[in-house]
Design an enzyme around this catalytic site. Structure first.
Site, PDB file in Angstrom:
ATOM      1  N   GLU A  56       0.242  -1.629   5.422  1.00 38.72           N
ATOM      2  CA  GLU A  56       1.237  -1.241   6.427  1.00 38.72           C
ATOM      3  C   GLU A  56       0.976   0.158   6.957  1.00 38.72           C
ATOM      4  OE1 GLU A  56       5.045   0.715   7.713  1.00 38.72           O
ATOM      5  OE2 GLU A  56       3.732   1.199   6.027  1.00 38.72           O
ATOM      6  N   ASP A  60       0.811  -1.215   0.000  1.00 37.20           N
ATOM      7  CA  ASP A  60       0.000   0.000   0.000  1.00 37.20           C
ATOM      8  C   ASP A  60       0.845   1.265   0.000  1.00 37.20           C
ATOM      9  OD1 ASP A  60       0.779  -0.719   2.648  1.00 37.20           O
ATOM     10  OD2 ASP A  60      -0.696   0.666   3.472  1.00 37.20           O
TER      11      ASP A  60
END
Length: 452
Positions: free
Chosen positions: A146, A79
């Site tokens: 994350e 991400d």
């Protein structure tokens, strides 16, 4: 200079980065990129599978004759943080990142770039197609979400990874080797408050602005101002001189950011407004004088406000301010093992008054597990003394540094051989996936590195 980044060297890395940038992959929206990664692995003749958290593992066979070498895992998260300039028209759910080359740097056009951690991911994927570099068994581990809570690492399947060494590619500065990080936990406090009409009072908006903020782990040692607590200090100073009641309070945003701004609506008798203005001016100068030079844009402003919301009653107004002032903020302890590094800190991250509930989120960090538990216990005790409901998230563990790590010495020697200077070996006062992965796989020897 043109903007075709695939012409940069090494071409395979930049080609994969270009592919990654073309697929929307903000936190919570990584499924399409995860699917593309699996497809790219299949095209390269590599096995790829997925665990229940959505993490993707790619297995790259060892070069001939190196099948028994120690297995290495290259790890990156899928991400990216999605932010854009106010005048940029862009939909992070649909649009590809527009890549540019400016002054020798790869940038994006009006948006975040996604190099955190797209460049690390691209490096790992490039090795799938590299047949020229001899290597032992390799795995590329791609983790989910994350940026919003280390969720992929927290949900990582046990007994899944095969390697002995893990290289996390999420460090932000070239030449830094990270060998440890802080653990963290959040405390949520919810205070029930009461409202009652104030017939002879007028509303006034008070704002604390102009602070630089910063990351609540990486920048906490800079002693930057926290707008929430500074506004609470200011309103308490006003309370001590003039009767006021609070109608609204709001400050801060993300759990991992030092609040830059906070705003409140108070009500007071009309003839007390000049006294309040004088107190605000004095508080602005007093608070500004205690701030570091980078915070000298701090302002306290007041203006009339059209609020028709009934204010809190006097006891609730006072309890709200007392809660904010009782909660600690900033560095709590420095490391004894690593001079100059922060061991423990806490950040009053955001505060919101909604109807009859006042909520506060405070975020704690420490590389010492016992200290982390103590900070959370202190926040709980303060909340309970104020009469608030208190809850904590599961948090994430610290990654304890190991200066004798077997991978650190050869990695440091190789870096010095390549660049003519040794790397900086350090820890960070922030959460990294290495600590969580180490908890799932205690045997792993872990090192974190990455480019600017």
């Amino acid at each position: 200079m043109g903007h075709d980044i695939t012409a940069l060297s090494p071409s395979s890395v930049w080609t994969f980065f270009s592919r990654i940038a073309a697929i929307p992959h903000g936190s919570g929206n990584e499924a399409a990129l995860a699917q593309a990664v699996r497809q790219w692995a299949a095209e390269a003749g590599c096995e790829a599978d997925t665990d229940d958290a959505g993490n993707v593992r790619i297995s790259i066979p060892a070069s001939k004759g190196l099948e028994s070498a120690p297995g290495v895992i290259l790890q990156a998260h899928l991400d990216m943080v999605c932010e854009k300039n106010a005048d940029t028209v862009f939909d992070f759910e649909k649009d590809p990142i527009a890549l540019r080359i400016n002054g020798g740097w790869v940038t994006a056009d009006g948006t975040t770039l996604g190099a955190d951690n797209g460049i690390g991911l691209a490096m790992g994927l490039a090795l799938m197609e590299d047949r020229s570099t001899p290597h032992g068994p390799l795995e590329v581990l791609c983790t989910m979400s994350e940026e919003t809570g280390l969720n992929g690492a927290l949900g990582l399947r046990k007994n899944w990874l095969r390697g002995n060494i893990l290289i996390n590619t999420d460090t932000e500065k070239e030449g830094e080797f990270i060998i440890g990080c802080a653990g963290g936990v959040h405390t949520d406090l919810t205070l029930e408050v009461e409202r009652e009409p104030a017939l002879d009072a007028v509303p006034l908006a008070v704002a604390a602005t102009g602070l630089p903020g910063g990351h609540s782990g990486m920048d906490i040692h800079l002693n930057r101002g926290n707008a929430i607590r500074m506004l609470a200090q200011t309103l308490r100073a006003v309370c001590d001189a003039v009767p006021i009641r609070i109608c609204a309070f709001e400050g801060g945003d993300k759990h991992n950011a030092i609040p830059r701004e906070a705003r409140a609506v108070i009500c007071a008798k009309k003839d007390s407004i000049p006294a309040i203005q004088q107190i605000l001016a004095a508080q602005q100068e007093e608070l500004r004088s205690a701030l570091p030079d980078g915070d000298n844009g701090f302002r306290l402003d007041a203006a009339s406000h059209p609020s028709t919301v009934p204010p809190l009653d006097p006891p609730s107004s006072l309890r709200l301010l007392q809660l904010l002032l009782a909660l600690p903020h900033g560095v709590l302890a420095m490391s004894r093992e690593l001079p100059g590094m922060v061991e423990s800190s806490t950040n009053v991250a955001n505060a919101r008054l909604r109807h009859n509930l006042f909520s506060v989120l405070t975020s704690h960090r420490s590389s010492n597990p016992a200290a982390l538990r103590d900070i959370a216990a202190r926040a709980r005790a303060i909340g309970e003394l104020a009469g608030a409901q208190v809850s904590e998230n599961t948090g994430y563990p610290p990654w304890q540094p190991d200066p004798s790590s077997p991978v650190l010495q050869p990695a440091s020697s190789l870096y010095e051989e390549m660049f003519g200077k040794p790397p900086l070996v350090t820890t960070v006062h922030a959460g990294l996936e290495g600590g969580i992965i180490k908890e799932h796989y205690p045997h792993l020897d872990i090192l974190s590195l990455g480019p600017d």
